[in-house]
Design a protein around this motif. Structure first.
Motif, PDB file in Angstrom:
ATOM      1  N   THR A  73      42.679  -3.647  17.720  1.00 59.59           N
ATOM      2  CA  THR A  73      41.461  -2.941  18.142  1.00 59.59           C
ATOM      3  C   THR A  73      41.641  -1.420  18.135  1.00 59.59           C
ATOM      4  O   THR A  73      40.652  -0.695  18.114  1.00 59.59           O
ATOM      5  N   ASP A 110      40.926  -9.260  26.272  1.00 58.80           N
ATOM      6  CA  ASP A 110      40.917  -9.724  24.883  1.00 58.80           C
ATOM      7  C   ASP A 110      41.927  -8.903  24.090  1.00 58.80           C
ATOM      8  O   ASP A 110      41.833  -7.671  24.038  1.00 58.80           O
ATOM      9  N   ASP A 121      44.536 -13.466  17.791  1.00 57.56           N
ATOM     10  CA  ASP A 121      43.398 -13.009  18.605  1.00 57.56           C
ATOM     11  C   ASP A 121      43.150 -14.016  19.723  1.00 57.56           C
ATOM     12  O   ASP A 121      42.897 -15.195  19.459  1.00 57.56           O
ATOM     13  N   HIS A 184      35.130 -16.102  14.461  1.00 54.95           N
ATOM     14  CA  HIS A 184      35.234 -15.537  13.106  1.00 54.95           C
ATOM     15  C   HIS A 184      36.496 -16.013  12.418  1.00 54.95           C
ATOM     16  O   HIS A 184      37.498 -16.287  13.086  1.00 54.95           O
ATOM     17  N   HIS A 191      38.379  -9.739  11.156  1.00 54.02           N
ATOM     18  CA  HIS A 191      37.099 -10.449  11.220  1.00 54.02           C
ATOM     19  C   HIS A 191      36.688 -10.848   9.816  1.00 54.02           C
ATOM     20  O   HIS A 191      36.342 -10.012   8.997  1.00 54.02           O
ATOM     21  N   GLU A 217      35.441 -18.537  20.505  1.00 58.15           N
ATOM     22  CA  GLU A 217      35.468 -17.623  21.647  1.00 58.15           C
ATOM     23  C   GLU A 217      34.146 -17.586  22.403  1.00 58.15           C
ATOM     24  O   GLU A 217      33.495 -16.545  22.486  1.00 58.15           O
ATOM     25  N   TRP A 234      29.593  -0.023  22.764  1.00 60.70           N
ATOM     26  CA  TRP A 234      30.493  -1.188  22.781  1.00 60.70           C
ATOM     27  C   TRP A 234      30.136  -2.204  23.866  1.00 60.70           C
ATOM     28  O   TRP A 234      29.962  -3.381  23.574  1.00 60.70           O
ATOM     29  N   GLU A 248      39.115 -17.329  24.440  1.00 56.21           N
ATOM     30  CA  GLU A 248      39.237 -17.308  22.975  1.00 56.21           C
ATOM     31  C   GLU A 248      40.609 -17.801  22.519  1.00 56.21           C
ATOM     32  O   GLU A 248      41.629 -17.371  23.038  1.00 56.21           O
TER      33      GLU A 248
HETATM   34  N1  MF3 Z   1      39.002  -9.117  19.890  1.00 53.42           N
HETATM   35  C1  MF3 Z   1      37.570  -9.132  19.717  1.00 53.42           C
HETATM   36  C2  MF3 Z   1      37.262 -10.453  19.052  1.00 53.42           C
HETATM   37  O1  MF3 Z   1      37.547 -11.449  19.639  1.00 53.42           O
HETATM   38  C3  MF3 Z   1      37.073  -7.992  18.902  1.00 53.42           C
HETATM   39  C4  MF3 Z   1      37.164  -6.697  19.608  1.00 53.42           C
HETATM   40  S1  MF3 Z   1      36.689  -5.445  18.550  1.00 53.42           S
HETATM   41  C5  MF3 Z   1      36.746  -4.081  19.511  1.00 53.42           C
HETATM   42  O2  MF3 Z   1      36.829 -10.562  17.939  1.00 53.42           O
HETATM   43  F1  MF3 Z   1      36.644  -3.089  18.704  1.00 53.42           F
HETATM   44  F2  MF3 Z   1      35.788  -4.142  20.397  1.00 53.42           F
HETATM   45  F3  MF3 Z   1      37.882  -4.041  20.143  1.00 53.42           F
END
Ligand code: MF3
Ligand code: CO
Ligand code: CO
Length: 270
Positions: A73, A110, A121, A184, A191, A217, A234, A248
């Protein structure tokens, strides 16, 4: 029509094709996913009233440095933290900050680590001190929803079978499934295709094949399913400010079921 492509032959971007990984991919994901799980395990005893979400993020970054992995991230689409920390009515993508957690809060952490190009992830919920009965129940329902989704992962089933099973269970528990965010494809990309919806109809979507690797997730709300994203671009919150939870795993489809790359004894419902 969805196309499938051998991961070795695939270009390093999301091409809309579903990648199929071999034993090296499963080994890589086992290692990367294992580290994400180990980091989340370490946090189990650390998340107590008074800790800030920034301190949680500091730990996620230190763990990465200790194990020579990179948090996926960090600098992802302008995101600047090693983790997402989503408290109470925050659905996902909460940004770590210098604000202390208090007794009764619930928080999702996460983490995605990149090891040799493989993305592990995982996220889970933590109870801060003593939580109310409704919050405790929401966490139990959400973990169970993930497990019910994972149980659908075997060749021949479809991504829609996963979503339908999760939705049926969650709504039967008088909770709701968030629609705006999904699981995903994961592996050499963070992703990738396919999207794993946590709602839907049996038989819809992509048919599962050995070698597919993706996340499940589910985000589950006590109240209505609707979310909005705050002005930081965000933080996603429930519109009705009801509590939200998420768990997740990263999983790979095997010949007869699936392998959970981010498994942990802490992430088993009882
Ligand atoms: N980890 C997250 C997921 O489960 C995605 C976070 S993207 C961020 O897909 F940029 F917000 F960190
Ligand atoms: Co994910
Ligand atoms: Co994640």
């Amino acid at each position: 029509m969805i196309e499938f492509i051998d991961a070795d032959a695939a270009p390093a971007r999301n091409t809309g094709q579903v990648r199929l990984y071999g034993p090296e991919g499963f080994a890589g994901m086992r290692a990367a996913g294992g580290l994400a799980a180990a980091c989340l395990d370490e946090l189990e005893d650390m998340i107590v009233p008074g800790i800030t979400t920034q301190e949680i993020d500091d730990h996620v970054l230190q763990f990465a440095e200790r194990h020579n992995v990179v948090p996926a991230t960090l600098f992802y689409r302008g995101y600047r933290k090693a983790s997402c920390t989503s408290v109470n009515h925050v659905v996902c993508h909460g940004i770590p900050a210098h604000k202390a957690l208090k007794d009764g809060d619930i928080v999702n952490v996460d983490v995605t680590y990149i090891l040799d190009g493989w993305h592990g992830d995982s996220s889970r919920m933590y109870r801060v001190g003593e939580v109310r009965r409704a919050a405790d129940r929401l966490l139990n329902v959400t973990l169970k929803a993930l497990e019910i989704g994972v149980a659908q992962v075997k060749p021949g089933n479809t991504t829609g079978d996963i979503g339908a099973a999760i939705q049926t269970y969650v709504e039967g528990e008088r909770c709701s499934v968030v629609r705006e965010f999904c699981g995903h494809g994961v592996g050499l990309l963070f992703h990738d295709m396919p999207n794993i919806l946590h709602y839907g109809r049996p038989g819809d979507g992509v048919r599962l094949q050995p070698g597919m690797i993706f996340t499940i997730e589910p985000m589950v709300n006590i109240g209505r399913p609707h979310v909005k994203v705050l002005s930081d671009g965000w933080t996603a919150v429930t519109r009705d400010r009801s509590l939200s939870a998420q768990y997740e795993h990263s999983v790979g489809v095997t010949e007869d079921g699936c392998e959970i790359f981010t498994a942990s004894p802490y992430m088993v419902s009882r």
